[in-house]
Design a protein around this motif. Structure first.
Motif, PDB file in Angstrom:
ATOM      1  N   ASP A   1      33.984  43.515  43.634  1.00 15.99           N
ATOM      2  CA  ASP A   1      33.693  44.826  43.377  1.00 15.99           C
ATOM      3  C   ASP A   1      34.447  45.009  42.053  1.00 15.99           C
ATOM      4  O   ASP A   1      34.700  44.219  41.117  1.00 15.99           O
ATOM      5  CB  ASP A   1      33.859  45.874  44.254  1.00 15.99           C
ATOM      6  N   ASN A   2      35.072  46.235  42.041  1.00 16.62           N
ATOM      7  CA  ASN A   2      35.727  46.630  40.758  1.00 16.62           C
ATOM      8  C   ASN A   2      37.307  46.808  41.035  1.00 16.62           C
ATOM      9  O   ASN A   2      37.952  47.595  40.322  1.00 16.62           O
ATOM     10  CB  ASN A   2      35.309  47.962  40.099  1.00 16.62           C
ATOM     11  N   TRP A   3      37.752  46.170  41.828  1.00 15.45           N
ATOM     12  CA  TRP A   3      39.377  46.261  42.230  1.00 15.45           C
ATOM     13  C   TRP A   3      39.864  45.543  40.956  1.00 15.45           C
ATOM     14  O   TRP A   3      39.774  44.453  40.448  1.00 15.45           O
ATOM     15  CB  TRP A   3      39.422  45.421  43.265  1.00 15.45           C
ATOM     16  N   GLN A   4      41.256  46.488  40.666  1.00 13.98           N
ATOM     17  CA  GLN A   4      42.193  46.044  39.725  1.00 13.98           C
ATOM     18  C   GLN A   4      43.300  45.874  40.229  1.00 13.98           C
ATOM     19  O   GLN A   4      43.876  46.520  41.142  1.00 13.98           O
ATOM     20  CB  GLN A   4      42.094  47.038  38.341  1.00 13.98           C
TER      21      GLN A   4
ATOM     22  N   SER B   1      42.218  33.940  34.687  1.00 11.88           N
ATOM     23  CA  SER B   1      43.022  34.374  33.734  1.00 11.88           C
ATOM     24  C   SER B   1      42.849  35.774  33.337  1.00 11.88           C
ATOM     25  O   SER B   1      43.555  36.810  33.043  1.00 11.88           O
ATOM     26  CB  SER B   1      42.945  33.634  32.304  1.00 11.88           C
ATOM     27  N   GLN B   2      41.524  36.101  33.786  1.00 10.97           N
ATOM     28  CA  GLN B   2      41.267  37.498  33.516  1.00 10.97           C
ATOM     29  C   GLN B   2      41.889  38.749  34.239  1.00 10.97           C
ATOM     30  O   GLN B   2      41.904  39.736  34.151  1.00 10.97           O
ATOM     31  CB  GLN B   2      39.709  37.929  33.535  1.00 10.97           C
ATOM     32  N   PHE B   3      42.479  38.069  35.177  1.00  9.28           N
ATOM     33  CA  PHE B   3      43.275  38.998  36.185  1.00  9.28           C
ATOM     34  C   PHE B   3      44.710  38.823  36.108  1.00  9.28           C
ATOM     35  O   PHE B   3      45.423  39.416  36.633  1.00  9.28           O
ATOM     36  CB  PHE B   3      42.660  38.628  37.652  1.00  9.28           C
ATOM     37  N   ASP B   4      45.068  38.088  35.004  1.00  8.91           N
ATOM     38  CA  ASP B   4      46.469  37.805  35.085  1.00  8.91           C
ATOM     39  C   ASP B   4      47.151  39.274  34.439  1.00  8.91           C
ATOM     40  O   ASP B   4      46.520  40.239  33.846  1.00  8.91           O
ATOM     41  CB  ASP B   4      46.994  36.776  33.985  1.00  8.91           C
TER      42      ASP B   4
ATOM     43  N   ALA C   1      50.304  33.604  49.513  1.00  8.71           N
ATOM     44  CA  ALA C   1      49.142  34.005  50.560  1.00  8.71           C
ATOM     45  C   ALA C   1      48.262  35.178  50.334  1.00  8.71           C
ATOM     46  O   ALA C   1      47.450  35.768  50.946  1.00  8.71           O
ATOM     47  CB  ALA C   1      49.807  34.138  51.761  1.00  8.71           C
ATOM     48  N   LEU C   2      48.914  36.145  49.163  1.00  8.46           N
ATOM     49  CA  LEU C   2      48.332  37.332  48.853  1.00  8.46           C
ATOM     50  C   LEU C   2      47.171  37.129  48.173  1.00  8.46           C
ATOM     51  O   LEU C   2      46.787  36.517  47.511  1.00  8.46           O
ATOM     52  CB  LEU C   2      49.340  37.999  48.049  1.00  8.46           C
ATOM     53  N   ILE C   3      46.353  38.170  48.628  1.00  6.28           N
ATOM     54  CA  ILE C   3      44.760  38.066  48.157  1.00  6.28           C
ATOM     55  C   ILE C   3      44.850  38.520  46.692  1.00  6.28           C
ATOM     56  O   ILE C   3      45.643  38.884  46.211  1.00  6.28           O
ATOM     57  CB  ILE C   3      43.586  39.035  48.881  1.00  6.28           C
ATOM     58  N   THR C   4      43.678  38.317  45.829  1.00  4.51           N
ATOM     59  CA  THR C   4      43.525  38.595  44.473  1.00  4.51           C
ATOM     60  C   THR C   4      42.167  39.431  44.418  1.00  4.51           C
ATOM     61  O   THR C   4      41.523  39.527  45.355  1.00  4.51           O
ATOM     62  CB  THR C   4      43.392  37.361  43.754  1.00  4.51           C
ATOM     63  N   PRO C   5      41.969  40.222  43.077  1.00  5.43           N
ATOM     64  CA  PRO C   5      40.684  40.719  42.914  1.00  5.43           C
ATOM     65  C   PRO C   5      39.668  39.883  43.085  1.00  5.43           C
ATOM     66  O   PRO C   5      38.567  40.416  43.351  1.00  5.43           O
ATOM     67  CB  PRO C   5      40.835  41.327  41.326  1.00  5.43           C
TER      68      PRO C   5
END
Length: 269
Positions: free
Chosen positions: A72-75, A266-269, A63-67
């Motif tokens: 925007d530029n959130w990491q 995958s780019q946010f893993d 349930a948690l959100i992701t970038p």
């Protein structure tokens, strides 16, 4: 009452390292694990509280959100459970409350809850958290089972704060005075119920004048809830807060409906 204008969002890197977030020495050992999933967008009707199942541990994480949900530029941040903002540490000056001394306790609860990331109280079931960074801004997102009655009480309390805590003074550990302002904020009509505030703290940090501003939003779906805090020393991106509320409510609703969110890109893993 005349309010100061909201801070302009500019880099404040000189202050960030020493003020915005305390180090692991202030860590609460109850931080949740990181999640690795993303949910498709879309609108659905709220889930009835009586029909809403309890979140599982895996469900709270999903349930948690992701970038990808806030753009925007959130990491992703790996140390969100250790975040503590020293500008939120202070004792509310009761003398400010001439006719409603009890309101001071509500304002103290707000500051303490923001500092310790405990505005939702203790989860009655599974819960999780995730943090994000963008320049000097920090966003923390939490989701879990807290009980519908407790969540409704929290939402009702938050909605009283723009009146009770409109403007007050708090004294930091160093004796410095901080002016705190609390105003209502607008977020998308997501979930079964919601509340949102913008909190501004003005004072000194590392010998310099500083202003910390954060959005605070809480939503409920059935017995499950989610909270987002988003801000920094250079102001707050209200659009990111709105996206976090909207996409967070959708993710939570999908999980409670038995749907499995798609994997995080995958780019946010």
């Amino acid at each position: 009452m005349i309010r100061p204008s909201r801070p302009v969002r500019v880099l404040a890197s000189a202050l960030v390292a020493g003020v915005l977030l305390a180090t692991a020495a202030c860590t609460d050992e109850s931080g949740g694990p990181e999640a690795v999933s993303v949910s498709p967008a879309g609108e659905r009707s709220p889930v009835s509280p009586s029909a809403t199942p309890a979140l599982t541990g895996a469900g709270a994480q999903a349930a948690l959100i992701t970038p990808a949900d806030i753009e925007d530029n959130w990491q992703l941040a790996t140390d969100a459970a250790t975040w503590r903002n020293s500008m939120l540490v202070g004792k509310v000056d009761v003398a400010d409350f001439l006719t409603a001394k009890s309101d001071a306790a509500d304002c103290q609860r707000l500051l303490d809850g923001l500092y310790s990331d405990s505005l939702l109280g203790r989860a009655s079931g599974a819960s999780g958290l995730r943090g994000f960074t963008s320049e000097d801004a920090r966003m923390l997102y939490q989701a879990g089972d807290y009980g519908s009655a407790n969540l409704d009480a929290t939402l009702a309390w938050l909605n009283t704060l723009p009146d009770k805590c409109d403007q007050f003074t708090a004294t930091g550990k160093d004796g410095g005075k901080r002016t705190v302002q609390v105003v209502s904020a607008k977020v998308p009509k997501s979930g079964d119920a919601r509340a949102a505030l913008t909190v501004t703290v003005q004072g000194n940090a590392n010998g310099q004048s500083a202003t910390y501003t954060t959005d605070v939003a809480v939503l409920r779906i059935g017995a499950s809830g989610a909270a987002v805090t988003n801000g920094g020393l250079s102001g707050v991106d209200h659009d990111s807060t709105a996206l976090a509320v909207q996409t967070g409510a959708q993710r939570l609703q999908d999980v409670l409906s038995g749907k499995t969110p798609a994997p995080m890109p995958s780019q946010f893993d």
